[in-house]
Design an enzyme around this catalytic site. Sequence first.
Site, PDB file in Angstrom:
ATOM      1  N   GLU A 305       5.511  -3.573   5.049  1.00  0.00           N
ATOM      2  CA  GLU A 305       3.827  -4.009   5.402  1.00  0.00           C
ATOM      3  C   GLU A 305       3.768  -5.324   5.825  1.00  0.00           C
ATOM      4  O   GLU A 305       2.967  -6.179   5.510  1.00  0.00           O
ATOM      5  CB  GLU A 305       3.567  -3.744   3.881  1.00  0.00           C
ATOM      6  CG  GLU A 305       3.457  -2.657   3.278  1.00  0.00           C
ATOM      7  CD  GLU A 305       2.603  -2.197   1.909  1.00  0.00           C
ATOM      8  OE1 GLU A 305       2.677  -3.351   1.199  1.00  0.00           O
ATOM      9  OE2 GLU A 305       2.478  -1.185   1.762  1.00  0.00           O
ATOM     10  N   ASP A 384       4.172   5.505  -3.204  1.00  0.00           N
ATOM     11  CA  ASP A 384       3.466   4.028  -3.486  1.00  0.00           C
ATOM     12  C   ASP A 384       2.732   4.457  -4.735  1.00  0.00           C
ATOM     13  O   ASP A 384       1.219   4.489  -4.637  1.00  0.00           O
ATOM     14  CB  ASP A 384       2.726   3.730  -2.585  1.00  0.00           C
ATOM     15  CG  ASP A 384       2.304   2.382  -2.842  1.00  0.00           C
ATOM     16  OD1 ASP A 384       2.555   1.794  -3.792  1.00  0.00           O
ATOM     17  OD2 ASP A 384       1.499   1.769  -1.829  1.00  0.00           O
ATOM     18  N   GLU A 412      -3.489   0.312 -10.097  1.00  0.00           N
ATOM     19  CA  GLU A 412      -3.806   0.180  -8.821  1.00  0.00           C
ATOM     20  C   GLU A 412      -4.401   1.573  -8.428  1.00  0.00           C
ATOM     21  O   GLU A 412      -5.598   1.763  -7.828  1.00  0.00           O
ATOM     22  CB  GLU A 412      -2.485  -0.116  -7.800  1.00  0.00           C
ATOM     23  CG  GLU A 412      -3.168  -0.213  -6.368  1.00  0.00           C
ATOM     24  CD  GLU A 412      -1.977  -0.558  -5.380  1.00  0.00           C
ATOM     25  OE1 GLU A 412      -0.842  -1.056  -5.777  1.00  0.00           O
ATOM     26  OE2 GLU A 412      -2.194  -0.634  -4.082  1.00  0.00           O
TER      27      GLU A 412
HETATM   28  O1  GCW Z   1       1.037  -0.324  -3.475  1.00  0.00           O
HETATM   29  C1  GCW Z   1       0.968  -1.460  -2.419  1.00  0.00           C
HETATM   30  C2  GCW Z   1       0.087  -2.219  -2.414  1.00  0.00           C
HETATM   31  C3  GCW Z   1       0.381  -3.571  -1.996  1.00  0.00           C
HETATM   32  C4  GCW Z   1       1.450  -4.081  -2.669  1.00  0.00           C
HETATM   33  C5  GCW Z   1       2.464  -2.846  -2.161  1.00  0.00           C
HETATM   34  C6  GCW Z   1       4.069  -3.444  -2.579  1.00  0.00           C
HETATM   35  C7  GCW Z   1       2.151  -6.362  -3.012  1.00  0.00           C
HETATM   36  O2  GCW Z   1      -1.097  -1.762  -2.339  1.00  0.00           O
HETATM   37  O3  GCW Z   1      -0.633  -4.382  -2.452  1.00  0.00           O
HETATM   38  O4  GCW Z   1       1.947  -5.600  -2.177  1.00  0.00           O
HETATM   39  O5  GCW Z   1       2.351  -1.892  -2.658  1.00  0.00           O
HETATM   40  O6  GCW Z   1       4.563  -3.176  -3.897  1.00  0.00           O
HETATM   41  O7  GCW Z   1       4.478  -4.435  -1.921  1.00  0.00           O
END
Ligand code: GCW
Length: 831
Positions: A305, A384, A412
């Site tokens: 990311e 995720d 989340e």
């Molecule tokens: O789920 C995603 C989140 C990000 C997060 C990433 C991760 C900290 O949307 O906000 O970043 O995973 O786990 O690294």
Amino acid sequence: MSCCFGLITALLFTGVIYAEDGSSGWLRYTALEESAARSYRQPAPRVVTAIGDDALVESARQELIRGIRGMLGLRLRVETRVSHESTFVLGTLGGLRKAAPQLALAGNLEPDAFWLKTVTVAGVRYTVVAAADARGVLYGVFGLLRKMALGEPIDRLDEKQTPYAPIRWVNQWDNLDGSIERGYGGKSIFWEGGHARQDLTRVGEYGRLLASLGINGCSINNVNADPRLLTDDFAPQVARIAGALRPWGVQVALSVDFGSPKSIGGLDTFDPADPKVAAWWKAKADELYRAVPDLAGFVLKADSEGRVGPSAYGRTHADAANVVARALRPHGGKLFYRGFVYDHHMDWRNLKNDRARAAYDNFHPLDGRFDDNAVIQIKNGPIDFQVREPASPLFGGLQKTNQAVELQITQEYTGQARFLVFLVPMWKQTLDFDMGPATVKALAAGKTFHRPTGGFVGVANVGMDSNWTGNHLSQANLYGFGRLAWNPDLSARTIAEEWTRLTFGGDAKVGATVTDMLLKSWRTYENYTGPLGLQGLTDIVGNHYGVSVEASERNGWGQWHRADEKGVGMDRTAATGTGYIGQYNPAVARVYESLDMCPDDLVLFMHHVPYTHRLHSGKTVIQTIYDLHYGGEATAEGYVGEWKPLAGRIDEQRYRAVLAQLEYQAGQAEVWRDAVNNWFLRASGIADDQGRVGHHRGRVEAEAMTLDGYTAVPVTPWEAASGGKAVSCPVARCAASIRYTGAAGRFILRVQYFDQNNGSAGYRVQIGGRPVDEWVASARVPSAKIDGSTSTRRTVTEIALRPGDTIRVEGMPDGGETAALDYIEILPFEN
Ligand code: GCW
């Protein structure tokens, strides 16, 4: 003293229910119901002796005193030696054998384990809390107090508890400016304005909550790490935070940025193969350990990311992990390297591309190449933290490498502290899943392949809100994570019952109601959002909260569910799809690969099927989508009615807060239900065989009302508003009205409006010229737009309507919030 003691006891045991803000979590130690208190009080020792001067043993002694005073109204006397009087005796096995050989404590215990034992010597009864180390003593005291709070007997104890795994950590995604990435419980307890907070009281309180569950590590900054944390200024600040957690046996860890040697270290490279880089990491670790000798280690998110990583120099994840791990090793530190590595610019048109493959593809080939103090931290599922995912195949793909499972406590993708979603049943599905060689829990804990380090990491993200998690019920997830990390064999029901009793007290009706709500809440949320393995269907590129069915499609993030007019689902089979299923052990792969055997819950995660495909239930996919959404919404709606009879059985403050939350959730469940169903109706062209989708009894679209000032606006995504449109007020005050033409009677009036976070618009409802309700839209919702996140329901109950009455909703915009309306619903009032 005896006069005052009697008075205190009387005050404590009058059964008054005090207002509570949730800050004590499950460690309330409120007075036990009198008959239970009596049964403990009579045989309980009046003395406590703690052997050893360790700070953790001191915490244990203080905690015992506090708990016994709160629950039983007894003040324990502190003695330094074990005498001939009935005593609570606390200490390590070594210390107790020396100081109190008469207790004759035989055998050994693992690190962090404890032993609760009743020992009678010459007719005197001792209640002993023994452990191999001071941390175990502290855990033992929490274990003993929990027993009492749960009403379990403590007069004939002989119980040893050993944690399932050595790693029981939480991660906090806190930024130095005090914000928290994906945090829903307020500002950071650690950081404020670029520095550690002056007042770290809350950090100590957090440490206590964590210790009560046996959690022994906490990373204190975002995995999207700010490299400044490794600059000289920060070591003393980290040391202060570590000092606040140390009395609770919680060691601090830091998230680090892999580019640090270059970005803050003055080097021209961060290539892990460059000796200068290795030397930089070593010097940095040495410096940090001078300030924090018990630092637990680092967490590293690399090549993910947008974070830099070893790929910049053509190096492997093992190269990256090892260069940092080697700097930590002399100090006993550990490096947690996140397995969450994937390409977020994937071409969605290529049907063979699949983000779910990424973790295994990246790390399986490197198995055996990581140092022994490096741990691969693997998210429970391959995508995720979605509402349902299969267990990540990477758990089965590492045999010569340490691993830990990463679970997300902060909600989340599961309602962000606004919805009741108890995640323990979901986590248990992953932990108990048999990967072929063993269950996920055994693999993650290092048991199967005899790895030295492994266990559980939970992304907690608690904040400054008095209740830590932004609402009272989400505390159950923090509690549940800790309990599972200690003992993943506990059932979801046991954990739910424990938490409910510790949090809301011993009333049987409260216990049964809340436990039942907790246990069904994950499935309920899944049903009204993305069932059958569809996943979130939320705003994937934004706040991850409100409904937005297509947000995950046709972009590089790879959370596709590939719905079109003919069918839905990702073909992940080895035969015709992405090959993801081939990453599993053959026994698991066989089940997922076959449409006949694949469980319905994951069918659209594993297969692409026509809407008319029949599931094991015999129903088509499309009808199942409709039915589950109606069922899930109905259950969520039902929470309100289940909660209301608890009035007076718990304190008013938490009763009201939870009631408001559940009412809000019921409204949002309806938004989700309609949005997802309408979307699939439009895509598939197949009607709901029960005639519900697209037809809503008593609903009047705002754009069909008589508008005074309001103008109709299209909503994006269209499914987030009924009929794809809302009305928005461009002036200071607007109104939408209709003349009621139905029969006279008593009704419920629902107003669906949009509560943006860029203002606090006012609303007023009048019937036949009489005001019946007014409110201000000022909820903490993560969107400034008219969309699925802001769509909110207001219910005006029991109104009388006669034919010819005018129903008028007035809106008064504020700031950027335009007092937008979606629709009203007039429903019969049923008592
Ligand atoms: O789920 C995603 C989140 C990000 C997060 C990433 C991760 C900290 O949307 O906000 O970043 O995973 O786990 O690294």
